[in-house]
Design a protein around this motif. Structure first.
Motif, PDB file in Angstrom:
ATOM      1  N   LYS A   1       0.766 -19.497  52.312  1.00  0.00           N
ATOM      2  CA  LYS A   1      -0.413 -20.178  52.834  1.00  0.00           C
ATOM      3  C   LYS A   1       0.020 -21.140  53.926  1.00  0.00           C
ATOM      4  CE  LYS A   1      -0.454 -24.068  49.641  1.00  0.00           C
ATOM      5  NZ  LYS A   1      -1.245 -24.844  48.688  1.00  0.00           N
ATOM      6  N   THR A   2      -0.945 -21.639  54.664  1.00  0.00           N
ATOM      7  CA  THR A   2      -0.689 -22.604  55.730  1.00  0.00           C
ATOM      8  C   THR A   2      -0.116 -23.885  55.141  1.00  0.00           C
ATOM      9  OG1 THR A   2      -2.545 -21.702  56.964  1.00  0.00           O
ATOM     10  CG2 THR A   2      -1.792 -23.882  57.611  1.00  0.00           C
ATOM     11  N   ALA A   3       0.746 -24.532  55.896  1.00  0.00           N
ATOM     12  CA  ALA A   3       1.331 -25.835  55.528  1.00  0.00           C
ATOM     13  C   ALA A   3       2.150 -25.771  54.245  1.00  0.00           C
ATOM     14  CB  ALA A   3       0.254 -26.908  55.440  1.00  0.00           C
ATOM     15  N   CYS A   4       2.833 -24.674  54.034  1.00  0.00           N
ATOM     16  CA  CYS A   4       3.701 -24.493  52.863  1.00  0.00           C
ATOM     17  C   CYS A   4       5.138 -24.403  53.371  1.00  0.00           C
ATOM     18  CB  CYS A   4       3.294 -23.225  52.109  1.00  0.00           C
ATOM     19  SG  CYS A   4       4.450 -22.711  50.822  1.00  0.00           S
ATOM     20  N   GLY A   5       5.879 -25.478  53.230  1.00  0.00           N
ATOM     21  CA  GLY A   5       7.253 -25.514  53.722  1.00  0.00           C
ATOM     22  C   GLY A   5       8.144 -24.464  53.088  1.00  0.00           C
ATOM     23  N   LYS A   6       8.022 -24.271  51.774  1.00  0.00           N
ATOM     24  CA  LYS A   6       8.844 -23.273  51.090  1.00  0.00           C
ATOM     25  C   LYS A   6       8.511 -21.866  51.569  1.00  0.00           C
ATOM     26  CE  LYS A   6       9.551 -26.065  46.983  1.00  0.00           C
ATOM     27  NZ  LYS A   6       9.341 -26.173  45.530  1.00  0.00           N
ATOM     28  N   CYS A   7       7.232 -21.660  51.934  1.00  0.00           N
ATOM     29  CA  CYS A   7       6.822 -20.358  52.479  1.00  0.00           C
ATOM     30  C   CYS A   7       7.511 -20.123  53.825  1.00  0.00           C
ATOM     31  CB  CYS A   7       5.301 -20.305  52.666  1.00  0.00           C
ATOM     32  SG  CYS A   7       4.349 -20.522  51.151  1.00  0.00           S
ATOM     33  N   VAL A   8       7.518 -21.148  54.666  1.00  0.00           N
ATOM     34  CA  VAL A   8       8.160 -21.044  55.980  1.00  0.00           C
ATOM     35  C   VAL A   8       9.646 -20.756  55.823  1.00  0.00           C
ATOM     36  CG1 VAL A   8       8.761 -22.322  58.075  1.00  0.00           C
ATOM     37  CG2 VAL A   8       6.453 -22.493  57.125  1.00  0.00           C
ATOM     38  N   PHE A   9      10.325 -21.491  54.932  1.00  0.00           N
ATOM     39  CA  PHE A   9      11.757 -21.268  54.714  1.00  0.00           C
ATOM     40  C   PHE A   9      12.026 -19.843  54.251  1.00  0.00           C
ATOM     41  CE2 PHE A   9      12.241 -26.012  53.714  1.00  0.00           C
ATOM     42  CZ  PHE A   9      12.656 -26.305  54.994  1.00  0.00           C
ATOM     43  N   THR A  10      11.200 -19.341  53.344  1.00  0.00           N
ATOM     44  CA  THR A  10      11.383 -17.990  52.827  1.00  0.00           C
ATOM     45  C   THR A  10      11.221 -16.957  53.935  1.00  0.00           C
ATOM     46  OG1 THR A  10      10.667 -18.633  50.605  1.00  0.00           O
ATOM     47  CG2 THR A  10      10.496 -16.279  51.181  1.00  0.00           C
ATOM     48  N   LYS A  11      10.161 -17.075  54.722  1.00  0.00           N
ATOM     49  CA  LYS A  11       9.920 -16.102  55.794  1.00  0.00           C
ATOM     50  C   LYS A  11      11.012 -16.184  56.858  1.00  0.00           C
ATOM     51  CE  LYS A  11       5.713 -17.586  56.313  1.00  0.00           C
ATOM     52  NZ  LYS A  11       4.357 -17.772  56.839  1.00  0.00           N
ATOM     53  N   LYS A  12      11.462 -17.388  57.203  1.00  0.00           N
ATOM     54  CA  LYS A  12      12.541 -17.531  58.198  1.00  0.00           C
ATOM     55  C   LYS A  12      13.837 -16.923  57.674  1.00  0.00           C
ATOM     56  CE  LYS A  12      10.805 -21.330  60.867  1.00  0.00           C
ATOM     57  NZ  LYS A  12      11.223 -21.903  62.115  1.00  0.00           N
TER      58      LYS A  12
ATOM     59  N   LEU B   1      14.133 -14.413  55.537  1.00  0.00           N
ATOM     60  CA  LEU B   1      13.977 -12.960  55.615  1.00  0.00           C
ATOM     61  C   LEU B   1      14.134 -12.470  57.055  1.00  0.00           C
ATOM     62  CD1 LEU B   1      10.974 -12.571  53.155  1.00  0.00           C
ATOM     63  CD2 LEU B   1      13.312 -11.733  52.773  1.00  0.00           C
ATOM     64  N   GLU B   2      13.513 -13.156  57.988  1.00  0.00           N
ATOM     65  CA  GLU B   2      13.608 -12.766  59.400  1.00  0.00           C
ATOM     66  C   GLU B   2      15.037 -12.887  59.910  1.00  0.00           C
ATOM     67  OE1 GLU B   2      10.616 -15.303  61.123  1.00  0.00           O
ATOM     68  OE2 GLU B   2       9.014 -14.193  60.122  1.00  0.00           O
ATOM     69  N   ALA B   3      15.735 -13.964  59.547  1.00  0.00           N
ATOM     70  CA  ALA B   3      17.118 -14.165  59.992  1.00  0.00           C
ATOM     71  C   ALA B   3      18.050 -13.088  59.457  1.00  0.00           C
ATOM     72  CB  ALA B   3      17.610 -15.551  59.571  1.00  0.00           C
ATOM     73  N   ASN B   4      17.688 -12.509  58.328  1.00  0.00           N
ATOM     74  CA  ASN B   4      18.510 -11.463  57.714  1.00  0.00           C
ATOM     75  C   ASN B   4      17.940 -10.071  57.941  1.00  0.00           C
ATOM     76  OD1 ASN B   4      20.820 -12.767  56.019  1.00  0.00           O
ATOM     77  ND2 ASN B   4      19.054 -14.114  55.854  1.00  0.00           N
ATOM     78  N   ASN B   5      17.017  -9.958  58.896  1.00  0.00           N
ATOM     79  CA  ASN B   5      16.431  -8.675  59.291  1.00  0.00           C
ATOM     80  C   ASN B   5      15.849  -7.885  58.118  1.00  0.00           C
ATOM     81  OD1 ASN B   5      17.086  -8.977  62.078  1.00  0.00           O
ATOM     82  ND2 ASN B   5      19.209  -8.529  61.534  1.00  0.00           N
TER      83      ASN B   5
END
Length: 75
Positions: A9-20, A22-26
């Motif tokens: 959801k919006t404004a969820c720091g843990k969500c942002v960290f998780t998605k980043k 995953l993206e950093a590890n392709n």
């Protein structure tokens, strides 16, 4: 590789960290936004979670930012 779904959801720091992470590890993932999609919110509730993100990878799922579990997704 198992399909990865991230409930967030919006404004969820843990969500942002998780998605980043995953993206950093392709690692491709599908994002389901619980603040924009009532069905996604209901799915999280049905799984018994109260904290986001919720990550589903194959038969395994967990909530929160858990780099150790994310690392298991890397081949």
């Amino acid at each position: 590789m198992n399909k990865v779904i991230v409930y967030s959801k919006t404004a969820c720091g843990k969500c942002v960290f998780t998605k980043k992470w995953l993206e950093a590890n392709n690692i491709p993932y599908e994002e389901k936004r619980t603040d924009l999609d009532e069905d996604a919110r209901d799915e999280v509730i049905e799984m018994g979670y109260q904290e986001l993100p919720v990550v589903i990878a194959g038969n395994e799922h967990w909530s929160g930012y858990q780099p150790d579990k994310l690392a298991e997704l890397v081949d």
